[in-house]
Design a protein around this motif. Structure first.
Motif, PDB file in Angstrom:
ATOM      1  N   PHE A 153      27.872  63.387  71.977  1.00  0.00           N
ATOM      2  CA  PHE A 153      29.199  62.963  71.553  1.00  0.00           C
ATOM      3  C   PHE A 153      29.597  63.578  70.217  1.00  0.00           C
ATOM      4  O   PHE A 153      30.544  64.341  70.143  1.00  0.00           O
ATOM      5  N   MET A 154      28.865  63.264  69.134  1.00  0.00           N
ATOM      6  CA  MET A 154      29.286  63.778  67.834  1.00  0.00           C
ATOM      7  C   MET A 154      28.160  63.684  66.810  1.00  0.00           C
ATOM      8  O   MET A 154      27.188  62.955  66.991  1.00  0.00           O
ATOM      9  N   ALA A 155      28.354  64.458  65.737  1.00  0.00           N
ATOM     10  CA  ALA A 155      27.482  64.388  64.564  1.00  0.00           C
ATOM     11  C   ALA A 155      28.393  64.288  63.349  1.00  0.00           C
ATOM     12  O   ALA A 155      29.382  65.006  63.245  1.00  0.00           O
ATOM     13  N   GLN A 156      28.063  63.375  62.457  1.00  0.00           N
ATOM     14  CA  GLN A 156      28.891  63.150  61.282  1.00  0.00           C
ATOM     15  C   GLN A 156      28.060  63.459  60.040  1.00  0.00           C
ATOM     16  O   GLN A 156      26.915  63.036  59.923  1.00  0.00           O
ATOM     17  N   GLY A 157      28.650  64.226  59.135  1.00  0.00           N
ATOM     18  CA  GLY A 157      27.938  64.607  57.922  1.00  0.00           C
ATOM     19  C   GLY A 157      28.893  64.807  56.768  1.00  0.00           C
ATOM     20  O   GLY A 157      30.094  64.575  56.887  1.00  0.00           O
ATOM     21  N   GLY A 158      28.344  65.245  55.653  1.00  0.00           N
ATOM     22  CA  GLY A 158      29.166  65.526  54.483  1.00  0.00           C
ATOM     23  C   GLY A 158      29.052  64.502  53.385  1.00  0.00           C
ATOM     24  O   GLY A 158      29.586  64.686  52.303  1.00  0.00           O
ATOM     25  N   CYS A 159      28.322  63.416  53.639  1.00  0.00           N
ATOM     26  CA  CYS A 159      28.158  62.371  52.627  1.00  0.00           C
ATOM     27  C   CYS A 159      26.957  62.700  51.751  1.00  0.00           C
ATOM     28  O   CYS A 159      25.834  62.788  52.260  1.00  0.00           O
ATOM     29  N   PRO A 160      27.165  62.848  50.442  1.00  0.00           N
ATOM     30  CA  PRO A 160      26.035  63.170  49.574  1.00  0.00           C
ATOM     31  C   PRO A 160      25.015  62.034  49.469  1.00  0.00           C
ATOM     32  O   PRO A 160      23.871  62.263  49.096  1.00  0.00           O
ATOM     33  N   ASN A 161      25.412  60.811  49.831  1.00  0.00           N
ATOM     34  CA  ASN A 161      24.495  59.669  49.809  1.00  0.00           C
ATOM     35  C   ASN A 161      23.652  59.584  51.079  1.00  0.00           C
ATOM     36  O   ASN A 161      22.706  58.815  51.139  1.00  0.00           O
ATOM     37  N   GLY A 162      24.063  60.324  52.115  1.00  0.00           N
ATOM     38  CA  GLY A 162      23.352  60.282  53.382  1.00  0.00           C
ATOM     39  C   GLY A 162      23.615  59.037  54.196  1.00  0.00           C
ATOM     40  O   GLY A 162      22.899  58.733  55.138  1.00  0.00           O
ATOM     41  N   THR A 163      24.664  58.303  53.840  1.00  0.00           N
ATOM     42  CA  THR A 163      24.944  57.028  54.509  1.00  0.00           C
ATOM     43  C   THR A 163      26.351  56.942  55.106  1.00  0.00           C
ATOM     44  O   THR A 163      26.651  56.001  55.821  1.00  0.00           O
ATOM     45  N   GLY A 164      27.210  57.888  54.763  1.00  0.00           N
ATOM     46  CA  GLY A 164      28.603  57.807  55.197  1.00  0.00           C
ATOM     47  C   GLY A 164      29.473  57.041  54.221  1.00  0.00           C
ATOM     48  O   GLY A 164      30.644  56.780  54.496  1.00  0.00           O
ATOM     49  N   THR A 165      28.930  56.674  53.078  1.00  0.00           N
ATOM     50  CA  THR A 165      29.677  55.875  52.110  1.00  0.00           C
ATOM     51  C   THR A 165      30.173  56.669  50.914  1.00  0.00           C
ATOM     52  O   THR A 165      30.899  56.137  50.085  1.00  0.00           O
TER      53      THR A 165
END
Length: 92
Positions: free
Chosen positions: A53-65
């Motif tokens: 389905f998908m991969a989500q990234g880009g958060c420097p915290n590694g949590t999506g926050t």
């Protein structure tokens, strides 16, 4: 391939090539290129992966926050369908 509008992401399982679309989201494309050139995404993990389905990234915290300290961008919605292979930016 247009090198100015191509992102290369090296993962544990191989390289991902992304063609950026400044014709659809010019401000978001500029921001992604700016952050990439600054090394913002270097070593950042995909924090949410749903196989098939998908991969989500880009958060420097590694949590999506987390995100960058740069100002928020206005929405740049288009009628381009979200089909397999399309990349999008998340909004808070």
């Amino acid at each position: 391939m247009d090198p100015e509008n191509t992102l290369l992401i090296d993962t544990e399982t191989g390289r991902v090539t992304i063609r950026l679309r400044p014709d659809l989201a010019p401000q978001h494309v500029d921001r992604i290129k700016e952050l990439a050139r600054e090394g913002f995404y270097d070593g950042v993990a995909f924090h949410r992966v749903i196989p098939g389905f998908m991969a989500q990234g880009g958060c420097p915290n590694g949590t999506g926050t987390g995100g960058s300290s740069k100002p928020n961008l206005p929405a740049e919605f288009s009628r381009e369908p979200h089909v397999r292979g399309v990349c999008s930016m998340a909004r808070t």
